[in-house]
Structures are given as structure tokens and as C-alpha cells.
Design a protein around this motif. Structure first.
Motif, PDB file in Angstrom:
ATOM      1  N   MET A   1       0.850  -1.171   0.000  1.00 46.95           N
ATOM      2  CA  MET A   1       0.000   0.000   0.000  1.00 46.95           C
ATOM      3  C   MET A   1       0.894   1.231   0.000  1.00 46.95           C
ATOM      4  O   MET A   1       1.774   1.361   0.812  1.00 46.95           O
ATOM      5  N   THR A   2       0.645   2.144  -0.920  1.00 49.50           N
ATOM      6  CA  THR A   2       1.467   3.330  -1.014  1.00 49.50           C
ATOM      7  C   THR A   2       0.882   4.442  -0.168  1.00 49.50           C
ATOM      8  O   THR A   2      -0.255   4.411   0.250  1.00 49.50           O
ATOM      9  N   ASN A   5      -2.345   6.067  -1.509  1.00 43.95           N
ATOM     10  CA  ASN A   5      -3.620   5.366  -1.406  1.00 43.95           C
ATOM     11  C   ASN A   5      -3.783   4.772  -0.019  1.00 43.95           C
ATOM     12  O   ASN A   5      -3.909   3.555   0.138  1.00 43.95           O
ATOM     13  N   ARG A   6      -3.806   5.599   1.012  1.00 44.13           N
ATOM     14  CA  ARG A   6      -3.854   5.122   2.391  1.00 44.13           C
ATOM     15  C   ARG A   6      -5.129   4.362   2.747  1.00 44.13           C
ATOM     16  O   ARG A   6      -5.074   3.396   3.478  1.00 44.13           O
ATOM     17  N   ALA A   8      -6.934   2.319   1.199  1.00 42.38           N
ATOM     18  CA  ALA A   8      -7.223   1.108   0.427  1.00 42.38           C
ATOM     19  C   ALA A   8      -7.428  -0.114   1.318  1.00 42.38           C
ATOM     20  O   ALA A   8      -8.371  -0.882   1.117  1.00 42.38           O
ATOM     21  N   ARG A   9      -6.575  -0.326   2.302  1.00 42.08           N
ATOM     22  CA  ARG A   9      -6.693  -1.505   3.169  1.00 42.08           C
ATOM     23  C   ARG A   9      -7.990  -1.455   3.980  1.00 42.08           C
ATOM     24  O   ARG A   9      -8.708  -2.446   4.081  1.00 42.08           O
ATOM     25  N   LEU A  10      -8.317  -0.301   4.538  1.00 38.03           N
ATOM     26  CA  LEU A  10      -9.556  -0.148   5.298  1.00 38.03           C
ATOM     27  C   LEU A  10     -10.765  -0.385   4.406  1.00 38.03           C
ATOM     28  O   LEU A  10     -11.707  -1.078   4.799  1.00 38.03           O
ATOM     29  N   ASN A  11     -10.746   0.171   3.198  1.00 39.71           N
ATOM     30  CA  ASN A  11     -11.872  -0.012   2.283  1.00 39.71           C
ATOM     31  C   ASN A  11     -12.068  -1.477   1.935  1.00 39.71           C
ATOM     32  O   ASN A  11     -13.193  -1.979   1.934  1.00 39.71           O
ATOM     33  N   ARG A  12     -10.984  -2.168   1.631  1.00 41.42           N
ATOM     34  CA  ARG A  12     -11.107  -3.588   1.283  1.00 41.42           C
ATOM     35  C   ARG A  12     -11.616  -4.403   2.466  1.00 41.42           C
ATOM     36  O   ARG A  12     -12.421  -5.309   2.307  1.00 41.42           O
ATOM     37  N   THR A  13     -11.149  -4.078   3.667  1.00 40.13           N
ATOM     38  CA  THR A  13     -11.608  -4.787   4.861  1.00 40.13           C
ATOM     39  C   THR A  13     -13.089  -4.548   5.093  1.00 40.13           C
ATOM     40  O   THR A  13     -13.846  -5.494   5.356  1.00 40.13           O
ATOM     41  N   GLN A  79     -13.932   7.045  -2.498  1.00 34.32           N
ATOM     42  CA  GLN A  79     -13.237   6.101  -3.364  1.00 34.32           C
ATOM     43  C   GLN A  79     -12.671   6.766  -4.604  1.00 34.32           C
ATOM     44  O   GLN A  79     -11.763   6.243  -5.235  1.00 34.32           O
TER      45      GLN A  79
END
Length: 191
Positions: A1-2, A5-6, A8-13, A79
């Protein structure tokens, strides 16, 4: 994760948890309807009694639905890709009489124009973040399908970025770069 795009991990979870919750609820409803659950009576009413619920229940449902809808719209808006806000850099020392102020968007536009002049590049976008003495360059470069991406990357890092470093008078500029290819199928269909 760059760093660009911080969320991204929370959104996917969150998407995975909501999807799992919906799958469990749907499976429970199907199992209850088919009579596979011994503790659920298929012929029982969904709500106890035949009287209409109190008026406040309807208002609570409407408020809850509107709140969930607005939260979903906010999540959807988050998003979309957004560039960081531009910063004003003062390029002179504190001891100097005058001051030169440069917008990070202006500096980014110059390097983007430089990259777009390369033969195999269709379009580019970029932005600079961070303080003026330690900027970070973020690039999205769209190239033609026949482009040699290794050579394109070498040219960007070997020609465009050094010119930017020289213009900003900084030693190092960290670069994050996303290289994309133009889809020939789309361009062939659009006339």
C-alpha cells in the motif's frame, strides 16, 4: 500500500466484512424459508401481532435509511481519486531580502508537460506533495501499447526528474509512478 492510497486496506476490509455479513444474512434467510432451521417456524408471522407499529417506528426507519444512504454516498465519494491540495513553497532563505513563491501545481505541470513530450506517452498527470525542500513526486503516465515501459521509466527518471530536481534545487525527489497502457480496443471502437 502506497502513501498515495492510504484508505485502500480499510476499504477492502470494510467491503469484505459487509459482503460476508450480507452472505450470512442471505444464507440465514434462505435456510429459514426452506425450513432447514429447527428453531424457526416457517408459518409464523414475521412480526408479532396484527396491529400497525407506532408512528415513531416509521420515522426511525426513514431516518436510519437516509443516514445509511448518505454514509454510502460519502464512502463512494471517498473512493474517487483525489490529488492532494497544492502547496505554496517559498524558495528563498529566511536571510534573503526577497522571496520566490512557487505553487507545487506549477512545478508538477512542468514535469508533466516534459513527460507528455516523450514519443510513447499518450497522457500524464502528476503532483508534488510535501515541503518545498523535500518534495515527493507522484506520477500517473499512460503510454501506448507498443511502448517499452522499461525505457519509458528510464527516461522519466533519467531526464524529466533530474530537470525538476535542478529547477527546485533539491538533491533527491522520491518518485511514485503508475504506468498504464492505452487500450487499443476502446480507441478502435470510438470514432
Amino acid at each position: 500500500m502506497t502513501a498515495v492510497n492510504r484508505p485502500a486496506r480499510l476499504n477492502r476490509t470494510l467491503i469484505a466484512l459487509i459482503g460476508l455479513l450480507l452472505l450470512v444474512a442471505g444464507g440465514y434467510a434462505i435456510a429459514a424459508q426452506r425450513g432447514w432451521l429447527g428453531w424457526v417456524d416457517r408459518s409464523a408471522a414475521l412480526t408479532p401481532g396484527t396491529a400497525a407499529p407506532a408512528t415513531w417506528v416509521f420515522y426511525a426507519i426513514v431516518v436510519g435509511a437516509i443516514t445509511v444512504g448518505l454514509l454510502c454516498l460519502r464512502w463512494l465519494a471517498a473512493q474517487l481519486f483525489r490529488m492532494p491540495s497544492t502547496e505554496k513553497w517559498q524558495l528563498a532563505d529566511e536571510k534573503s531580502v526577497g522571496a520566490t513563491v512557487l505553487s507545487s501545481a506549477t512545478a508538477a505541470a512542468a514535469v508533466v508537460a516534459d513527460i507528455e513530450s516523450f514519443d510513447s506517452v499518450d497522457s500524464a498527470s502528476g503532483w508534488l506533495s510535501g515541503p518545498g525542500r523535500a518534495p515527493e513526486l507522484h506520477l500517473i503516465v499512460t503510454a501506448r501499447p507498443e511502448a517499452d515501459l522499461t525505457e519509458l521509466r528510464r527516461r522519466i527518471l533519467g531526464e524529466a526528474v533530474p530537470r525538476l530536481r535542478q529547477a527546485l534545487e533539491v538533491g533527491v525527489i522520491p518518485v511514485t509512478m503508475e504506468l498504464r497502457l492505452t487500450d487499443d480496443r476502446k480507441s478502435a471502437r470510438v470514432r
